[in-house]
Design an enzyme around this catalytic site. Sequence first.
Site, PDB file in Angstrom:
ATOM      1  N   TYR A 169      76.740  11.200 -92.993  1.00  0.00           N
ATOM      2  CA  TYR A 169      76.260  10.845 -94.548  1.00  0.00           C
ATOM      3  C   TYR A 169      75.570  12.364 -95.073  1.00  0.00           C
ATOM      4  O   TYR A 169      74.257  12.509 -94.301  1.00  0.00           O
ATOM      5  CB  TYR A 169      75.518   9.729 -94.616  1.00  0.00           C
ATOM      6  CG  TYR A 169      74.845   9.475 -96.122  1.00  0.00           C
ATOM      7  CD1 TYR A 169      75.845   8.856 -96.960  1.00  0.00           C
ATOM      8  CD2 TYR A 169      73.677  10.095 -96.269  1.00  0.00           C
ATOM      9  CE1 TYR A 169      75.456   8.696 -98.437  1.00  0.00           C
ATOM     10  CE2 TYR A 169      73.253   9.654 -97.615  1.00  0.00           C
ATOM     11  CZ  TYR A 169      74.057   9.189 -98.559  1.00  0.00           C
ATOM     12  OH  TYR A 169      73.643   9.218 -99.833  1.00  0.00           O
ATOM     13  N   LYS A 174      63.541  15.069 -98.581  1.00  0.00           N
ATOM     14  CA  LYS A 174      62.987  13.787 -98.136  1.00  0.00           C
ATOM     15  C   LYS A 174      61.547  14.262 -97.959  1.00  0.00           C
ATOM     16  O   LYS A 174      60.354  14.309 -98.632  1.00  0.00           O
ATOM     17  CB  LYS A 174      63.482  13.119 -97.132  1.00  0.00           C
ATOM     18  CG  LYS A 174      64.758  12.520 -97.387  1.00  0.00           C
ATOM     19  CD  LYS A 174      65.250  11.656 -96.582  1.00  0.00           C
ATOM     20  CE  LYS A 174      66.633  11.173 -96.972  1.00  0.00           C
ATOM     21  NZ  LYS A 174      66.591   9.817 -97.958  1.00  0.00           N
ATOM     22  N   ASP A 203      72.196  19.754 -91.708  1.00  0.00           N
ATOM     23  CA  ASP A 203      71.473  18.950 -92.751  1.00  0.00           C
ATOM     24  C   ASP A 203      70.361  18.150 -92.195  1.00  0.00           C
ATOM     25  O   ASP A 203      70.528  17.169 -91.418  1.00  0.00           O
ATOM     26  CB  ASP A 203      72.558  17.952 -93.211  1.00  0.00           C
ATOM     27  CG  ASP A 203      72.177  16.989 -94.284  1.00  0.00           C
ATOM     28  OD1 ASP A 203      70.825  16.773 -94.329  1.00  0.00           O
ATOM     29  OD2 ASP A 203      72.813  16.090 -94.881  1.00  0.00           O
ATOM     30  N   TYR A 223      72.512   1.583-105.090  1.00  0.00           N
ATOM     31  CA  TYR A 223      72.911   0.814-104.137  1.00  0.00           C
ATOM     32  C   TYR A 223      72.804  -0.652-104.250  1.00  0.00           C
ATOM     33  O   TYR A 223      72.422  -1.445-103.097  1.00  0.00           O
ATOM     34  CB  TYR A 223      72.556   1.293-102.669  1.00  0.00           C
ATOM     35  CG  TYR A 223      72.868   2.572-102.138  1.00  0.00           C
ATOM     36  CD1 TYR A 223      74.116   2.528-101.600  1.00  0.00           C
ATOM     37  CD2 TYR A 223      72.544   3.623-102.435  1.00  0.00           C
ATOM     38  CE1 TYR A 223      74.795   3.774-101.099  1.00  0.00           C
ATOM     39  CE2 TYR A 223      73.212   4.873-102.076  1.00  0.00           C
ATOM     40  CZ  TYR A 223      74.475   4.937-101.389  1.00  0.00           C
ATOM     41  OH  TYR A 223      75.089   6.075-100.929  1.00  0.00           O
TER      42      TYR A 223
HETATM   43  C1  LIG Z   1      71.371  13.609 -93.861  1.00  0.00           C
HETATM   44  C2  LIG Z   1      71.044  13.201 -95.485  1.00  0.00           C
HETATM   45  N1  LIG Z   1      71.528  14.364 -96.149  1.00  0.00           N
HETATM   46  C3  LIG Z   1      71.531  14.274 -97.294  1.00  0.00           C
HETATM   47  C4  LIG Z   1      70.902  12.926 -98.190  1.00  0.00           C
HETATM   48  C5  LIG Z   1      70.839  12.850 -99.565  1.00  0.00           C
HETATM   49  O1  LIG Z   1      69.389  13.044 -99.982  1.00  0.00           O
HETATM   50  P1  LIG Z   1      69.099  12.442-101.549  1.00  0.00           P
HETATM   51  O2  LIG Z   1      69.106  10.996-101.273  1.00  0.00           O
HETATM   52  O3  LIG Z   1      67.689  12.806-101.468  1.00  0.00           O
HETATM   53  O4  LIG Z   1      70.195  12.978-102.400  1.00  0.00           O
HETATM   54  C6  LIG Z   1      70.534  11.671 -97.062  1.00  0.00           C
HETATM   55  C7  LIG Z   1      69.870  10.639 -97.981  1.00  0.00           C
HETATM   56  O5  LIG Z   1      69.595   9.716 -97.314  1.00  0.00           O
HETATM   57  C8  LIG Z   1      70.495  12.134 -95.805  1.00  0.00           C
HETATM   58  O6  LIG Z   1      70.011  11.042 -94.987  1.00  0.00           O
END
Ligand SMILES: Cc1ncc(COP(=O)(O)O)c(C=O)c1O
Length: 451
Positions: A154, A289, A260, A26
């Site tokens: 996202y 995370k 998610d 990014y």
């Molecule tokens: C809600 C959500 N799902 C998926 C992801 C993707 O995770 P990663 O960056 O570990 O691939 C993120 C990343 O910020 C996220 O906020």
Amino acid sequence: MIGTMSRVISGTSLVDRDRAHLWHPYTQMRTAPPPLPIVKGEGVYLITEDGRRLLDGTSSWWVNIHGHSHPRLNRALAEQAQRLEHVMFAGCTHEPAVALAERLVAVLPQGLTRVFYSDNGSTAVEVALKLALQYWQNVGRPERRAFVALHHAYHGDTVGAMSVSEDSLFTRAFSPLLFSVARAESPYCYRCPLGLERSRCQIDCLSSLETVLQRQGEMVAAVIVEPMLQGAGGMVVWPGEFLAGVRRLCDRYGTLLIADEVLTGFGRTGRMFACDHQSVTPDVICLSKALTAGYLPLGATVASERLYDAFLSDDRAKTFFHGHSFTANPLACAVGCASLDLFRDSQTLERVGRLETQLRRGLAPLADLPIVGDIRVIGGIGIVELVSDKATRRADGYLDGIGPRLAAAFLERGLLLRPLGNIVYFMPPYVITDDEVDWALQQIREVLTHC
Ligand SMILES: Cc1ncc(COP(=O)(O)O)c(C=O)c1O
């Protein structure tokens, strides 16, 4: 020659060496400021090569919860490394993977019982999408192959995860690769898609999802949402009723619900999982995370027994053919277990509750500033949405130049933040003290007052 090279390298700074070979995520490598050379992490602080202490106000991209270099997590990692660092997870198993699965099932919304490991948030989402698609094939309903996602979503940067994310600057260059997805409105109350005010609405925006589900009928494999908080798409905090409504609609139209919780899981919204705010059990949940307290990459996609059962067969074609080299990495799983120990022993969720109260109190005075459009707080996250015109709520979004300008001003004061364009948010590790929160909020108030 090798001797010459190593002399050159040891004579230059970390940033110069970085600039010679690295490509950051990014990051527009031509215009971005030099990266911060971080040599140490200590609690909520990151320490730079020249000795500056920066308060980590984004929890290192939302992963850290118990602080950097935590002695108990360090010990768990070191002890596991002495025993087993890694083994393939097809045909083998190990104690950390089993223990973490047992512990996750015990704290997850009831009914989520089957843990499939991967290695980051995007892969946790890919696994969920593939599971949902194949589930319907395995139960003889292959026509259910469409996905429904929400605006402002996202879900990650791999191809499937991008497909179910909002069509945006992040995904546009890759649109030829993406599959098409039906989209419904999200409850972005400050920018209500129906032009209503929250005080007078009955969560009317939910009707958009109902219309999509009616129209797509029996073709929908799953609805995917970020429950209670849509993160990178604008830090949109939901009214809880919307989440309950999504579950109700998925049941009514017989489709799966994927939650998610890559960002929201493990206390970030004030409950262990965001679904707990409304006692919702999704059919599949995605975790990453803070799953390892921000130590190591690990993903987990946890499904209901009903989903799992559909993959049990003498027909090998019904197998879930998916896996990664580092699936269920023992080091990551061991730290994940130690992190859950800390939740129990350090009253972590209570701490997030107090953090929420302090954030609400500390951010409220900003509401009168002309550039502040909206203030949102959920759990351990304080969000300020900036506008260039308060009356019309005009804002320039992710590319708004105010983001980098503010980031530089915060950094000057020792606070590491990374606004999403006009969305400024503060999301520290939960171990931050009250005094440190007060200090950070004061920096935010002063910078926003004078910008
Ligand atoms: C809600 C959500 N799902 C998926 C992801 C993707 O995770 P990663 O960056 O570990 O691939 C993120 C990343 O910020 C996220 O906020």
